[in-house]
Motif scaffolding. Structure first.
Motif, mmCIF file in Angstrom:
data_model
loop_
_atom_site.group_PDB
_atom_site.id
_atom_site.type_symbol
_atom_site.label_atom_id
_atom_site.label_comp_id
_atom_site.label_asym_id
_atom_site.label_seq_id
_atom_site.Cartn_x
_atom_site.Cartn_y
_atom_site.Cartn_z
ATOM 1 N N TYR A 8 9.865 0.670 -4.050
ATOM 2 C CA TYR A 8 9.872 1.930 -3.311
ATOM 3 C C TYR A 8 8.570 2.713 -3.437
ATOM 4 C CZ TYR A 8 14.840 1.043 -2.866
ATOM 5 O OH TYR A 8 16.041 0.468 -2.575
ATOM 6 N N ALA A 9 7.615 2.173 -4.128
ATOM 7 C CA ALA A 9 6.333 2.863 -4.236
ATOM 8 C C ALA A 9 5.590 2.810 -2.911
ATOM 9 C CB ALA A 9 5.485 2.242 -5.343
ATOM 10 N N GLU A 10 4.746 3.771 -2.697
ATOM 11 C CA GLU A 10 3.963 3.794 -1.468
ATOM 12 C C GLU A 10 2.851 2.767 -1.493
ATOM 13 O OE1 GLU A 10 4.524 8.515 -0.423
ATOM 14 O OE2 GLU A 10 2.543 7.678 -0.840
ATOM 15 N N GLY A 11 2.365 2.422 -2.643
ATOM 16 C CA GLY A 11 1.291 1.435 -2.725
ATOM 17 C C GLY A 11 1.162 0.918 -4.136
ATOM 18 N N ARG A 12 0.325 -0.104 -4.285
ATOM 19 C CA ARG A 12 0.058 -0.687 -5.588
ATOM 20 C C ARG A 12 -1.389 -1.154 -5.617
ATOM 21 N NH1 ARG A 12 -0.404 -6.131 -5.546
ATOM 22 N NH2 ARG A 12 0.384 -7.235 -3.721
ATOM 23 N N GLU A 13 -1.905 -1.376 -6.802
ATOM 24 C CA GLU A 13 -3.267 -1.866 -6.904
ATOM 25 C C GLU A 13 -3.334 -3.310 -6.455
ATOM 26 O OE1 GLU A 13 -4.841 -1.347 -10.706
ATOM 27 O OE2 GLU A 13 -4.790 0.837 -10.653
ATOM 28 N N SER A 14 -4.372 -3.606 -5.688
ATOM 29 C CA SER A 14 -4.532 -4.960 -5.184
ATOM 30 C C SER A 14 -5.053 -5.868 -6.276
ATOM 31 C CB SER A 14 -5.516 -4.960 -4.010
ATOM 32 O OG SER A 14 -5.830 -6.278 -3.650
ATOM 33 N N PRO A 15 -4.463 -7.060 -6.489
ATOM 34 C CA PRO A 15 -4.976 -7.973 -7.498
ATOM 35 C C PRO A 15 -6.287 -8.611 -7.083
ATOM 36 C CG PRO A 15 -3.164 -8.970 -6.303
ATOM 37 C CD PRO A 15 -3.267 -7.555 -5.833
ATOM 38 N N GLU A 16 -6.545 -8.671 -5.757
ATOM 39 C CA GLU A 16 -7.780 -9.299 -5.307
ATOM 40 C C GLU A 16 -8.953 -8.333 -5.310
ATOM 41 O OE1 GLU A 16 -4.156 -11.029 -3.523
ATOM 42 O OE2 GLU A 16 -5.082 -9.060 -3.381
ATOM 43 N N GLU A 17 -8.656 -7.062 -5.197
ATOM 44 C CA GLU A 17 -9.722 -6.097 -5.007
ATOM 45 C C GLU A 17 -9.512 -4.933 -5.961
ATOM 46 O OE1 GLU A 17 -11.529 -3.530 -1.276
ATOM 47 O OE2 GLU A 17 -10.116 -5.142 -0.944
ATOM 48 N N LEU A 30 11.069 -1.451 -13.359
ATOM 49 C CA LEU A 30 9.706 -1.634 -12.848
ATOM 50 C C LEU A 30 9.706 -2.235 -11.450
ATOM 51 C CD1 LEU A 30 7.926 -3.003 -16.070
ATOM 52 C CD2 LEU A 30 7.755 -0.705 -15.089
ATOM 53 N N LEU A 31 10.625 -3.155 -11.202
ATOM 54 C CA LEU A 31 10.699 -3.772 -9.880
ATOM 55 C C LEU A 31 11.141 -2.764 -8.824
ATOM 56 C CD1 LEU A 31 12.313 -7.179 -10.897
ATOM 57 C CD2 LEU A 31 10.002 -6.843 -10.005
ATOM 58 N N PHE A 32 12.066 -1.869 -9.176
ATOM 59 C CA PHE A 32 12.472 -0.828 -8.237
ATOM 60 C C PHE A 32 11.307 0.122 -7.950
ATOM 61 C CE2 PHE A 32 17.065 -1.715 -9.033
ATOM 62 C CZ PHE A 32 17.460 -1.735 -7.703
ATOM 63 N N ASP A 33 10.505 0.410 -8.972
ATOM 64 C CA ASP A 33 9.329 1.257 -8.745
ATOM 65 C C ASP A 33 8.372 0.596 -7.767
ATOM 66 O OD1 ASP A 33 10.350 3.111 -10.475
ATOM 67 O OD2 ASP A 33 9.193 2.426 -12.213
ATOM 68 N N ARG A 34 8.169 -0.713 -7.915
ATOM 69 C CA ARG A 34 7.282 -1.434 -6.997
ATOM 70 C C ARG A 34 7.877 -1.485 -5.592
ATOM 71 N NH1 ARG A 34 6.034 -7.207 -8.989
ATOM 72 N NH2 ARG A 34 5.147 -7.209 -6.902
#
Length: 395
Positions: free
Chosen positions: A150-159, A144-148
């Motif tokens: 090299y991923a292009e983006g992730r959902e923002s926890p603030e928004e 999961l950490l490798f996915d994060r």
């Protein structure tokens, strides 16, 4: 004779026959006792008779009976309280070489780290505890950490629904005013330096982070040797969010316009944050110029510097910086020879303005203003000091 005997017997029996039987009602007959059982042979004993009778239980001492409160408050006299509802987190599992408490502590610590630092944390854990029973969970966590990472983006926890670049899982480190950047990040930099009477430095540079540790940049900048175009890679040998440490190497290629000659600029930088308020950085490098002087000649200068910054508040910091430049100079004509030196000291303020109304705590903009003065310089007499402004926008 015979008749006489029978007559005598009849007279003796007649009183007994004539006796009243009413007196028999008051007579008590003894019940015959059970005849003693005949002992049985071993072959005739039943299975139930073969079982021994249980020994009588000893009497219970009233002083040893515990009431309900004593049972609930039971505590081992030689050890800590025993929790019958939960497992002891420090108890070592059979066949394992770590404990649940060790795993949970590492999990909690890794959640506060950037993806690459967390991966290093788990890899070190597996190396230290190769027989851990949590190997499957750890390997899934690493994936999961490798996915994060090299991923292009992730959902923002603030928004909710917002997308934030994965490269934004970063160390926030001060950009040098006159020094090179040592923190690979995606950013846009614009800067202006004005020094009387005629010194003017315009900088426009864009840096793209291809990974959290590696970036490429390119732009235009006037250094003290002249105006030119420069570009090159930056790579962080160490970029730890756990220790807030940076060790970065860069190798820029520069083309000076007037006069026209190429240069190469390798720089090694070290940065360290101490808590949330204080940070410092050191740099050392070289300018390698290929100039046409009676043929192609390689001229080398040593460059470097340092910066310290202290956060006076969440939005304002104070910094002091020095830039150093040295070059061995042979005696030639009007030159006496010796060491050419050009050193500058700068002081100023760093601002982190809130530009995002939806997330005012965001610090994507860094603005610096300061002043620079020359110190201990030799053979460089055209710089008397300058006013500096710098703007960095982190994408």
């Amino acid at each position: 004779m015979t008749i006489g005997i029978w007559a005598i017997l009849g007279g003796l029996c007649s009183p007994a026959i004539a006796q009243d039987f009413d007196d028999l009602e008051d007579f008590e007959f003894d019940e015959p006792a059970d005849p003693p059982e005949k002992p049985k042979d071993d072959d005739e004993k039943t299975s139930s008779e073969e079982e021994e009778e249980p020994a009588p239980e000893p009497p219970i001492d009233d002083d040893e009976i515990l009431d309900d409160e004593e049972i609930l408050d039971f505590e081992d006299e030689e050890g800590p309280e025993i929790d019958l509802l939960e497992d002891d987190p420090d108890e070592q599992v059979e066949g394992d070489d770590d404990t649940e408490a060790t795993f949970r502590d590492t999990l909690s610590r890794s959640e506060r780290l950037a993806p690459d630092a967390a991966i290093q944390e788990w890899e070190a854990y597996l190396e230290k505890y190769p027989k851990t029973l949590y190997r499957q969970q750890i390997e899934e966590q690493i994936e999961l950490l490798f996915d994060r990472l090299y991923a292009e983006g992730r959902e923002s926890p603030e928004e909710e629904g917002g997308v934030v670049d994965a490269m934004r899982q970063e160390i926030e480190f001060s950009q040098g005013l006159l020094l090179d950047n040592i923190n690979p990040r995606t950013r846009l930099q614009l800067a202006l330096t004005f020094g009387p009477p005629t010194y003017l430095d315009l900088t426009a540079d864009f840096e793209a982070a291809l990974s959290r540790r590696f970036s490429l940049h390119g732009g235009v900048r006037r250094r003290f040797s002249g105006f030119g175009i420069e570009f090159g890679p930056r790579y962080a040998l160490v970029k730890s969010a756990k220790t807030d440490t940076l060790v970065t190497v860069s190798f820029d290629t520069r083309l000076t316009i007037n006069p026209l000659y190429p240069s190469f600029r390798p720089v090694l930088g070290f940065g360290q944050k101490l808590g949330d308020s204080f940070q410092f950085q050191l740099q050392v490098g070289s300018d390698l110029d290929l100039r046409q002087v009676d043929g192609v000649e390689l001229q080398a200068r040593v460059t470097g510097g340092a910066q310290v910054q202290w956060a006076a508040s969440d939005r304002v910091s104070v910094f002091a910086e020095t830039f150093l430049l040295f070059k061995p100079q042979p005696a030639d004509g009007s030159f006496e020879g010796g060491l050419f030196s050009f050193n500058v000291v700068s002081v100023g303020l760093t601002f982190f303005p809130a530009v995002n109304a939806k997330n005012p705590d965001e610090r994507n903009v860094e603005a610096k203003i300061g002043g620079s003065v020359p110190v201990a310089q030799r053979y460089y007499r055209y710089y008397l000091g300058s006013l500096n402004g710098q703007f960095n926008y982190f994408l």
